[in-house]
Design a protein around this motif. Structure first.
Motif, mmCIF file in Angstrom:
data_model
loop_
_atom_site.group_PDB
_atom_site.id
_atom_site.type_symbol
_atom_site.label_atom_id
_atom_site.label_comp_id
_atom_site.label_asym_id
_atom_site.label_seq_id
_atom_site.Cartn_x
_atom_site.Cartn_y
_atom_site.Cartn_z
ATOM 1 N N ILE A 131 91.312 30.722 26.420
ATOM 2 C CA ILE A 131 89.992 31.033 25.888
ATOM 3 C C ILE A 131 89.831 30.334 24.545
ATOM 4 O O ILE A 131 90.764 30.300 23.739
ATOM 5 N N VAL A 155 88.159 29.340 29.646
ATOM 6 C CA VAL A 155 86.936 30.016 29.214
ATOM 7 C C VAL A 155 86.503 29.403 27.886
ATOM 8 O O VAL A 155 87.319 29.256 26.971
ATOM 9 N N LEU A 179 84.902 27.918 32.674
ATOM 10 C CA LEU A 179 83.998 29.071 32.622
ATOM 11 C C LEU A 179 83.303 29.149 31.256
ATOM 12 O O LEU A 179 83.826 29.749 30.314
ATOM 13 N N ILE A 430 84.681 37.759 32.443
ATOM 14 C CA ILE A 430 85.902 37.102 32.909
ATOM 15 C C ILE A 430 86.370 37.735 34.227
ATOM 16 O O ILE A 430 86.653 37.022 35.198
#
Ligand SMILES: *Cc1c(COP(=O)(O)O)cnc(C)c1O
Length: 434
Positions: A131, A155, A179, A430
């Motif tokens: 992330i 992410v 993402l 998520i």
């Protein structure tokens, strides 16, 4: 190479664990702890050594027992489709262009290696989720480095309107592994959410979450490679002292240089080149670091008032105070001097520098004028000049050409989710996808 944390020198862990755990539970940051000597490599590497060859050769020694020559070669080949370019300007000055990566910023080097080495470590059946909080360029860099990598989901967390140039075909709902999540909030919210996420240990353990922000040592260590690369390209020409001028904001790049010195790079000093945000000027002179308010400048990626690498620099200082005092020269450059350096780089050396690189050049020339008759300074060009095409055209009369891969970065992209700045919303976004 083993790692410890800035808070606890007794607990050690491997490179792989430091990458995947990313943030120690004791609240510190991971730092390299063992002595590695890379000097043997400088003997036989020379101008003909490619960047990929250098990386493949030193990685098995740097991360002994974790990456064998076959793995190292695979990582180097899959990470680096681009390389630094060294341009010698005269007997005293060179520029190391680090802006030829997919997003035109030196950060591509650390991110590309991190993505490739994670994939290598995960092997056939591993899984991890990275992330990253970002306000722009780093998001595109992470997307390009991680896309299609087996076992990895990336992410990207960002405030509205900041990240562009993402390819929807690479997104998780479309069968990819990227993402993008947009926050109705600020960059501070993004960073706070990541901190909160790391406090939710069950969630972190369940999704194997790590970060691709600079807190990850897996981004920092590969930044040592281009200091070594510059040395092997230039060693034949340099008489006297060799210095690097490092345009600095969060000081990751400077730290990497210091680690390179620790691994045996024969360098005599580093110029910590900052804009008006001179966060560590006093600290480098042995005084206490006191954070100030950030100031907006032309070199905006260096507008950092409270650098996140402070703990790592302080740890280095504690270990080697004399090195910090005698090898790191802080130089602060204002916007007027930055503009002048852009103009001069074009008029005198026929090269375009972006404002970050120009801060590095201005700082180098100040030092050369003052007290370095016989030395050579390598200025790191950290950003692509085409990203500042208007400013450069105004100052030099010539507009830098924007290569097609950088034009791509300007395309608007629609995120997979838009969420309020709350941890529950982030976790749900998520969990809904991964
Ligand atoms: C991030 C960045 C810097 C600052 O690098 P640090 O490692 O944070 O000191 C300098 N120039 C450009 C173009 C950047 O993007």
């Amino acid at each position: 190479m083993v790692f410890t944390t800035t808070k606890n020198k007794h607990k050690t862990l491997s490179f792989k664990d430091a990458i995947f755990q990313c943030l120690p539970e004791d609240g510190g940051l991971y730092v390299p702890a063992s002595l590695v000597d890379l000097r043997q490599f400088f003997l036989y590497m020379d101008q003909n050594t490619t960047y990929g060859d250098l990386v493949a050769a030193i990685v098995p020694t740097l991360f002994e027992g974790e990456l064998n020559p076959i793995s190292a070669n695979r990582v180097a080949t899959s990470a680096f489709h681009f390389e630094p370019i060294l341009k010698q300007l005269n007997n005293h000055l060179s520029v190391l262009e680090l802006h030829h990566g997919p997003t035109g910023v030196f950060k591509d080097f650390g991110i590309a290696f991190l993505a490739a080495v994670m994939e290598e470590f995960l092997g056939e059946n591993g899984y991890a989720l990275t992330i990253t909080a970002t306000t722009g360029n780093t998001g595109s860099s992470v997307a390009r480095a991680f896309q299609g990598r087996k076992g990895l989901t990336a992410v990207i967390l960002y405030p509205r309107g900041t990240v562009k140039g993402l390819d929807p075909a690479t997104f998780v709902p479309n069968g990819g592994n990227i993402l993008p999540i947009q926050i109705d909030g600020t960059f501070d919210d993004c960073q706070r959410l990541i901190r909160e996420l790391f406090e939710d240990r069950p969630f972190i353990n369940r999704y194997h979450v790590t970060s691709a922000n600079t807190i990850n040592v897996g981004r920092l260590l590969p930044q040592t490679f281009y200091f070594l690369y510059a040395f092997i390209k230039i060693k034949k020409f340099v008489r006297g002292d060799l210095l690097f001028s490092v345009p600095s904001g969060n000081f990751g790049n400077l730290l990497a240089g210091l680690y390179a010195w620790k691994f045996g790079l024969p360098v005599n000093g580093f110029i910590a080149a900052t804009n008006a945000n001179d966060a560590f000027g006093d600290f480098f002179k042995g005084k206490q670091f006191i954070p100030k308010a950030p100031i907006q400048t032309l070199s905006r990626s260096m507008d950092v008032a409270n650098p996140s690498n402070y703990e790592r620099l302080a740890a280095f200082y504690e270990e080697a105070p004399a090195v910090m005092r005698n090898m790191v020269y802080p130089k602060s450059i204002n916007d007027a001097e930055t503009r002048e350096a852009i103009r001069k780089a074009w008029e005198t050396y026929k090269i375009h520098l972006d404002p970050h690189g120009a801060v590095g050049l201005a700082a180098a020339e100040k030092l050369l004028e003052a007290d370095l008759e016989d030395g050579h300074v390598v200025v790191l060009s950290t950003g692509h000049p085409a990203k500042y095409a208007d400013l450069l055209e105004e100052l030099t009369g010539k507009r830098p050409v924007t290569p097609p891969h950088l034009q791509e970065l300007e395309k608007e992209s629609v995120p997979v989710s838009i969420i309020p700045p709350h941890i529950d919303a982030l976790e749900a976004a998520i969990a809904g996808c991964c």
